[in-house]
Design an enzyme around this catalytic site. Structure first.
Site, PDB file in Angstrom:
ATOM      1  N   GLN A  23       0.797  -1.216   0.000  1.00  0.00           N
ATOM      2  CA  GLN A  23       0.000   0.000   0.000  1.00  0.00           C
ATOM      3  C   GLN A  23       0.837   1.278   0.000  1.00  0.00           C
ATOM      4  OE1 GLN A  23      -2.734  -1.618   3.295  1.00  0.00           O
ATOM      5  NE2 GLN A  23      -4.129  -0.355   2.108  1.00  0.00           N
ATOM      6  N   HIS A  37       0.852  -9.209   4.672  1.00  0.00           N
ATOM      7  CA  HIS A  37      -0.272  -8.290   4.495  1.00  0.00           C
ATOM      8  C   HIS A  37      -0.662  -8.334   3.011  1.00  0.00           C
ATOM      9  CE1 HIS A  37      -2.328  -4.638   6.514  1.00  0.00           C
ATOM     10  NE2 HIS A  37      -2.920  -4.794   5.334  1.00  0.00           N
ATOM     11  N   TYR A  44     -12.973  -1.733  12.855  1.00  0.00           N
ATOM     12  CA  TYR A  44     -13.480  -0.603  12.079  1.00  0.00           C
ATOM     13  C   TYR A  44     -14.961  -0.329  12.283  1.00  0.00           C
ATOM     14  CZ  TYR A  44      -9.024  -0.390   9.751  1.00  0.00           C
ATOM     15  OH  TYR A  44      -7.692  -0.248   9.513  1.00  0.00           O
ATOM     16  N   GLU A  87      -5.060  -2.044  14.257  1.00  0.00           N
ATOM     17  CA  GLU A  87      -5.549  -1.048  13.298  1.00  0.00           C
ATOM     18  C   GLU A  87      -6.876  -0.494  13.789  1.00  0.00           C
ATOM     19  OE1 GLU A  87      -6.036  -2.282   9.202  1.00  0.00           O
ATOM     20  OE2 GLU A  87      -4.104  -3.322   9.219  1.00  0.00           O
ATOM     21  N   ASN A 131      -1.993 -10.606   8.486  1.00  0.00           N
ATOM     22  CA  ASN A 131      -3.004  -9.570   8.640  1.00  0.00           C
ATOM     23  C   ASN A 131      -4.330 -10.053   8.056  1.00  0.00           C
ATOM     24  OD1 ASN A 131      -3.834  -6.684   9.182  1.00  0.00           O
ATOM     25  ND2 ASN A 131      -4.365  -6.865   7.004  1.00  0.00           N
ATOM     26  N   GLU A 132      -5.348 -10.085   8.868  1.00  0.00           N
ATOM     27  CA  GLU A 132      -6.724 -10.327   8.428  1.00  0.00           C
ATOM     28  C   GLU A 132      -6.865 -11.500   7.457  1.00  0.00           C
ATOM     29  OE1 GLU A 132      -8.362  -6.657   6.942  1.00  0.00           O
ATOM     30  OE2 GLU A 132      -8.211  -5.652   8.865  1.00  0.00           O
ATOM     31  N   TRP A 134      -4.616   3.319  11.958  1.00  0.00           N
ATOM     32  CA  TRP A 134      -4.538   3.096  10.510  1.00  0.00           C
ATOM     33  C   TRP A 134      -5.052   4.354   9.841  1.00  0.00           C
ATOM     34  CZ3 TRP A 134      -2.316  -0.624   7.586  1.00  0.00           C
ATOM     35  CH2 TRP A 134      -2.534  -0.511   6.202  1.00  0.00           C
ATOM     36  N   ARG A 162       3.760  -0.253  13.171  1.00  0.00           N
ATOM     37  CA  ARG A 162       3.472  -1.578  12.619  1.00  0.00           C
ATOM     38  C   ARG A 162       3.532  -1.488  11.097  1.00  0.00           C
ATOM     39  NH1 ARG A 162      -1.984  -3.879  11.150  1.00  0.00           N
ATOM     40  NH2 ARG A 162      -1.504  -6.027  10.604  1.00  0.00           N
ATOM     41  N   ASN A 215      -7.990  -5.673  14.521  1.00  0.00           N
ATOM     42  CA  ASN A 215      -8.272  -4.554  13.615  1.00  0.00           C
ATOM     43  C   ASN A 215      -9.757  -4.277  13.698  1.00  0.00           C
ATOM     44  OD1 ASN A 215      -5.631  -4.730  12.826  1.00  0.00           O
ATOM     45  ND2 ASN A 215      -6.049  -5.296  10.696  1.00  0.00           N
ATOM     46  N   GLU A 268      -5.540   1.969  -1.472  1.00  0.00           N
ATOM     47  CA  GLU A 268      -6.566   1.257  -0.696  1.00  0.00           C
ATOM     48  C   GLU A 268      -7.134   0.098  -1.532  1.00  0.00           C
ATOM     49  OE1 GLU A 268      -7.401   1.100   2.487  1.00  0.00           O
ATOM     50  OE2 GLU A 268      -8.907  -0.356   1.845  1.00  0.00           O
ATOM     51  N   TRP A 269      -6.268  -0.838  -1.902  1.00  0.00           N
ATOM     52  CA  TRP A 269      -6.669  -2.072  -2.576  1.00  0.00           C
ATOM     53  C   TRP A 269      -7.637  -1.815  -3.734  1.00  0.00           C
ATOM     54  CZ3 TRP A 269      -2.885  -4.917  -1.069  1.00  0.00           C
ATOM     55  CH2 TRP A 269      -2.389  -4.816   0.231  1.00  0.00           C
TER      56      TRP A 269
HETATM   57  S1  NCW Z   1     -10.113  -3.232   3.417  1.00  0.00           S
HETATM   58  C1  NCW Z   1      -9.643  -3.544   4.948  1.00  0.00           C
HETATM   59  N1  NCW Z   1      -8.687  -2.750   5.513  1.00  0.00           N
HETATM   60  C2  NCW Z   1      -8.231  -1.507   5.045  1.00  0.00           C
HETATM   61  C3  NCW Z   1      -6.868  -1.726   4.408  1.00  0.00           C
HETATM   62  O1  NCW Z   1      -6.278  -0.527   4.026  1.00  0.00           O
HETATM   63  C4  NCW Z   1      -5.902  -2.434   5.332  1.00  0.00           C
HETATM   64  O2  NCW Z   1      -4.822  -2.926   4.588  1.00  0.00           O
HETATM   65  C5  NCW Z   1      -6.606  -3.563   6.060  1.00  0.00           C
HETATM   66  O3  NCW Z   1      -5.776  -4.103   7.050  1.00  0.00           O
HETATM   67  C6  NCW Z   1      -8.167  -0.767   6.304  1.00  0.00           C
HETATM   68  O4  NCW Z   1      -7.840  -1.815   7.236  1.00  0.00           O
HETATM   69  C7  NCW Z   1      -7.927  -3.078   6.611  1.00  0.00           C
HETATM   70  N2  NCW Z   1     -10.180  -4.518   5.659  1.00  0.00           N
HETATM   71  C8  NCW Z   1     -11.383  -5.184   5.389  1.00  0.00           C
HETATM   72  C9  NCW Z   1     -12.247  -4.929   6.557  1.00  0.00           C
HETATM   73  C10 NCW Z   1     -13.604  -5.427   6.342  1.00  0.00           C
HETATM   74  C11 NCW Z   1     -14.546  -4.740   7.298  1.00  0.00           C
HETATM   75  C12 NCW Z   1     -15.902  -5.279   7.134  1.00  0.00           C
HETATM   76  C13 NCW Z   1     -16.915  -4.216   6.918  1.00  0.00           C
HETATM   77  C14 NCW Z   1     -18.163  -4.797   6.361  1.00  0.00           C
HETATM   78  C15 NCW Z   1     -19.345  -3.918   6.484  1.00  0.00           C
END
Ligand code: NCW
Length: 439
Positions: free
Chosen positions: A22, A122, A295, A350, A166-167, A396, A79, A293, A403-404
């Protein structure tokens, strides 16, 4: 200012986070080979405006300036992730120039009293490994183990905080089910296999870590959403439990309990899917912490017409530019839930938001982000005060970045990047953080 740094423990880590693809750019430099994201982003139609990470924030050349910005703001942790295809050639020989970049980055951080937290994966899988089957090939776990061992050997003398993945929900579901992320597949059986191999890779890396870095700690970072029923009813409540197991439990339970959660497993089996469950002893190697993480929340409703028996429902709370509802309460709830269920120390690895940031007279007035961070800081503090072992918080992100699938259209940074000039501008949120972090 309502909340104060001094209310958090003295040794609490307040950091910021990024990931390699990124921000780094320099995709063809010093022998770096392509990752699945290079190929995916160069495939027309996959990314908004057909953008890619070729240059991104040019962090590969500007890391020193970026560390100085972190120092100026007052962060004591950073990180970041390693680009696997930068440090290992496809012939399995190490790429010294790629390794030197991370050596220099780590040394610069340490000179500035910023504790490095490294994420090994990641999302930028070397493309040649995708050609061998990627996350569907069981051998991937051993390739990952070798790569992890190399990084532990090179950086383990100076870096004591490690995160394997990551995720993995995103790597498996966005990459193999929804097709939104590389490699862009849309097959639920593949998703389950990819998730299993990601967990196996995690476990093998933890195992070898214990042999190489005796005085460090290691964990995994999951994206954690609070799952809530859209309307109160028994059926919706059951749907919420199921979704919580699919997105949250599936990537936590095997690591601690050595098995997948029952309801989700039952659903997948009913759909005729095969659930691989080998290597649970590897997957459940003891770890030292969970990275969270956080959000947003997800609202769900029972839906008998869907094979998965639920659907997502749009919520009514104010949303970020990603369309994600702003819901700080969910952070507290999920920290408590994870702490109670698994009993491990936690880091928020994050949290942050994409905003409608505009550069005007060298200023970015992102009051919404200040408010967002402040509210989430308050919930983190509440968790600590209630006895939850939370040790750090990484915003974050340091910089606006790639952003992907959304390309450069979404800005998550506390520092604005003018992509034409690569000039960095502290947003109001960064100035607020600087004030907050000042001793
Ligand atoms: S897309 C995503 N992100 C963003 C990305 O920039 C980062 O690399 C990731 O670690 C920001 O943080 C993560 N994650 C997907 C999250 C899904 C949340 C689900 C929402 C559904 C309504």
């Amino acid at each position: 200012m309502a909340i104060k740094r001094s209310e958090f423990p003295e040794n609490f880590i307040f950091g910021t986070a990024t990931s390699a693809y990124q921000i780094e750019g320099a995709v063809n430099e010093d022998g770096r080979e392509p990752s699945i994201w290079d190929v995916f982003s160069h495939t027309p139609g996959k990314i908004q405006n057909n953008e890619n990470g070729d240059v991104a924030c040019d962090h590969y050349h500007r890391y020193n300036e970026d560390v100085q910005i972190m120092k100026e703001i007052g962060f004591n942790g950073y990180r970041f992730s390693i680009s696997w295809p930068r440090v290992l050639f496809s012939n399995q020989k190490k790429n010294q120039k790629g390794l030197d970049f991370y050596n220099k980055l780590v040394d610069t951080l340490l000179e500035n009293n910023i504790t490095p937290f490294i994420t090994l994966y990641h999302w930028d899988l070397p493309y040649y490994l995708y050609e061998k089957g990627g996350w569907l090939n069981p051998d991937i776990a051993l390739y990952f183990q070798d790569y992890a061992a190399l990084m532990f050997e090179i950086l383990g003398d100076r870096v004591k905080h490690w995160i394997t993945l990551n995720e993995p929900w995103c790597s498996s579901y966005l990459g193999y089910f929804m097709g939104k992320h590389a490699p862009g597949h849309t097959n639920i059986q593949e998703t389950i296999i990819a998730a299993h191999n990601l967990l196996r890779a995690h476990g093998y890396a933890v195992k070898i870590f214990r042999e190489i870095v005796k005085d460090g700690i290691i964990g995994i970072t999951n994206v954690v959403s609070k799952i809530e029923p859209a309307k109160e009813s028994e059926e919706n409540f059951q749907a919420a439990i199921l979704v919580d197991e699919i997105v949250n439990g599936w990537f936590h339970d095997p690591i601690i309990f050595g098995k997948f959660p029952e309801n989700a497993k039952g659903l997948f089996k009913q759909l005729g899917l095969e659930i691989p469950e080998t290597d649970m002893d590897i997957i459940s190697q003891p770890i030292d912490f969970f990275g969270v993480n956080y959000y947003t929340r997800q609202l769900v409703e029972y839906d008998p017409t869907s094979p998965y028996l639920y659907k997502n429902v749009e919520g009514i709370l104010p949303k970020t530019e990603m369309g994600w509802e702003i819901y700080p309460e969910g952070l507290y709830d999920m920290l408590r839930k994870i702490h109670r269920r698994y009993g491990l120390p936690l880091y928020i690895t994050e949290n942050g938001m994409a905003g409608p940031d505009k550069l005007q007279n060298d200023i970015i007035n992102d009051d919404y982000r200040v408010k967002y961070l402040e509210k989430h800081f308050e919930k983190a503090l509440e968790a600590i005060e209630d006895g939850i072992d939370l040790r750090g918080y990484f915003v974050w992100s340091l910089l606006d970045n790639f952003e992907w699938e959304k390309g450069y259209s979404k800005r998550f940074g506390i520092v604005y990047v003018d992509y034409k000039t690569q000039k960095r501008y502290l947003k109001k949120s960064a100035v607020w953080l600087k004030e907050f972090l000042r001793k």
